[in-house]
Design a protein around this motif. Structure first.
Motif, PDB file in Angstrom:
ATOM      1  N   GLY A 174      -3.402  45.861  72.725  1.00  0.00           N
ATOM      2  CA  GLY A 174      -3.183  46.197  71.323  1.00  0.00           C
ATOM      3  C   GLY A 174      -2.095  47.254  71.184  1.00  0.00           C
ATOM      4  N   PHE A 175      -1.347  47.173  70.105  1.00  0.00           N
ATOM      5  CA  PHE A 175      -0.281  48.152  69.854  1.00  0.00           C
ATOM      6  C   PHE A 175       0.087  48.112  68.381  1.00  0.00           C
ATOM      7  N   SER A 176       0.810  49.133  67.959  1.00  0.00           N
ATOM      8  CA  SER A 176       1.318  49.201  66.591  1.00  0.00           C
ATOM      9  C   SER A 176       2.837  49.360  66.626  1.00  0.00           C
ATOM     10  N   CYS A 177       3.504  48.789  65.621  1.00  0.00           N
ATOM     11  CA  CYS A 177       4.948  48.952  65.464  1.00  0.00           C
ATOM     12  C   CYS A 177       5.233  49.211  63.988  1.00  0.00           C
ATOM     13  N   ASN A 178       6.159  50.124  63.727  1.00  0.00           N
ATOM     14  CA  ASN A 178       6.423  50.524  62.337  1.00  0.00           C
ATOM     15  C   ASN A 178       7.271  49.523  61.566  1.00  0.00           C
ATOM     16  N   MET A 179       7.804  48.481  62.240  1.00  0.00           N
ATOM     17  CA  MET A 179       8.620  47.495  61.565  1.00  0.00           C
ATOM     18  C   MET A 179       8.553  46.169  62.318  1.00  0.00           C
ATOM     19  N   PRO A 180       8.814  45.060  61.615  1.00  0.00           N
ATOM     20  CA  PRO A 180       8.767  43.764  62.301  1.00  0.00           C
ATOM     21  C   PRO A 180       9.944  43.605  63.246  1.00  0.00           C
ATOM     22  N   GLY A 181       9.817  42.655  64.175  1.00  0.00           N
ATOM     23  CA  GLY A 181      10.908  42.418  65.108  1.00  0.00           C
ATOM     24  C   GLY A 181      10.516  41.446  66.192  1.00  0.00           C
ATOM     25  N   GLN A 182      11.359  41.379  67.203  1.00  0.00           N
ATOM     26  CA  GLN A 182      11.143  40.508  68.354  1.00  0.00           C
ATOM     27  C   GLN A 182      10.582  41.344  69.497  1.00  0.00           C
ATOM     28  N   LEU A 183       9.373  41.005  69.912  1.00  0.00           N
ATOM     29  CA  LEU A 183       8.719  41.723  71.004  1.00  0.00           C
ATOM     30  C   LEU A 183       9.101  41.094  72.337  1.00  0.00           C
TER      31      LEU A 183
END
Length: 219
Positions: free
Chosen positions: A137-146
């Motif tokens: 699990g993780f959090s990111c402050n904006m959408p994108g390509q992981l």
């Protein structure tokens, strides 16, 4: 005489002496400030006023010259005497061009709150889904390509060895990925591993890497 340079505040103007007969041995200069209506030679240059202290071959317009014109008088001297000639006035002196604002820094993705449901787990077809793998699990402050890279730690201080890569599009906020221990048709062998995450946003900015470690148990 002529004037070389750009008619703009802070941009130096340079007097060119022109061509003279009888081989002058010395040149002297006086710059004049003229109203906007002065455009050429003739009686209208009588409206021009000498600029105090502007007696060099170069003159740099200041704020007081905005929307005015300037010209230069060049005096040539030889053994027989002195003669002088005026240049044509410059174009209207303009304000300095405003440089474009510096580009705004690109907002970068930021990974946080990395968790693993278990750091030691087994891989095998005989195990149930609940028993296999771990949830990352993780959090990111904006959408994108992981991009997710799994590495095998190196022995004796060498470089880690990449054993698998995964990619997925993510939304802003909390995300979960199952680490099953299987990459394509390959199954990770027992031992320690590291997993590193990066996110590339639509603006091209890339997050700092974030890593966790886990181990595959035998059996």
């Amino acid at each position: 005489p002529t004037i070389e340079g750009t008619s703009r505040i802070g941009s130096p103007l340079k007097a060119s002496n022109g061509t003279w007969d009888n081989q002058p041995t010395q040149f002297q200069y006086q710059w004049f400030r003229c109203p906007a209506t002065v455009r050429g030679e003739g009686t209208d240059v009588e409206a021009c006023r000498a600029i105090a202290g502007a007696n060099a071959a170069q003159y740099t317009p200041g704020p007081e010259d905005v929307q005015q014109r300037v010209l230069v008088r060049v005096a040539a001297t030889n053994a027989s005497g002195t003669d002088a000639s005026l240049s044509l006035p410059t174009d209207l002196i303009q304000q300095p061009s405003t440089p474009p604002p510096p580009p705004r820094p690109r907002k970068k993705p930021k990974l946080s709150h990395l968790t693993l449901s278990r750091t030691h787990f087994r891989v095998g077809t005989t195990l149930t889904k609940a028993q296999r793998g771990a949830v990352l699990g993780f959090s990111c402050n904006m959408p994108g390509q992981l991009s997710l890279t799994i590495e095998k730690p190196a022995r004796h201080g060498g470089k880690p060895r990449v054993v698998g890569k995964l990619a997925a599009k993510i939304k802003a906020g909390r995300s979960k990925i199952l680490l099953s221990g299987e990459i394509g048709k390959r199954t990770l062998t027992p031992g320690p591993y590291g997993v590193t995450l990066r996110v590339r946003a639509a603006n091209g900015a890339v997050s700092k890497p974030a890593s966790l470690h886990f181990s595959i148990l035998p059996g």
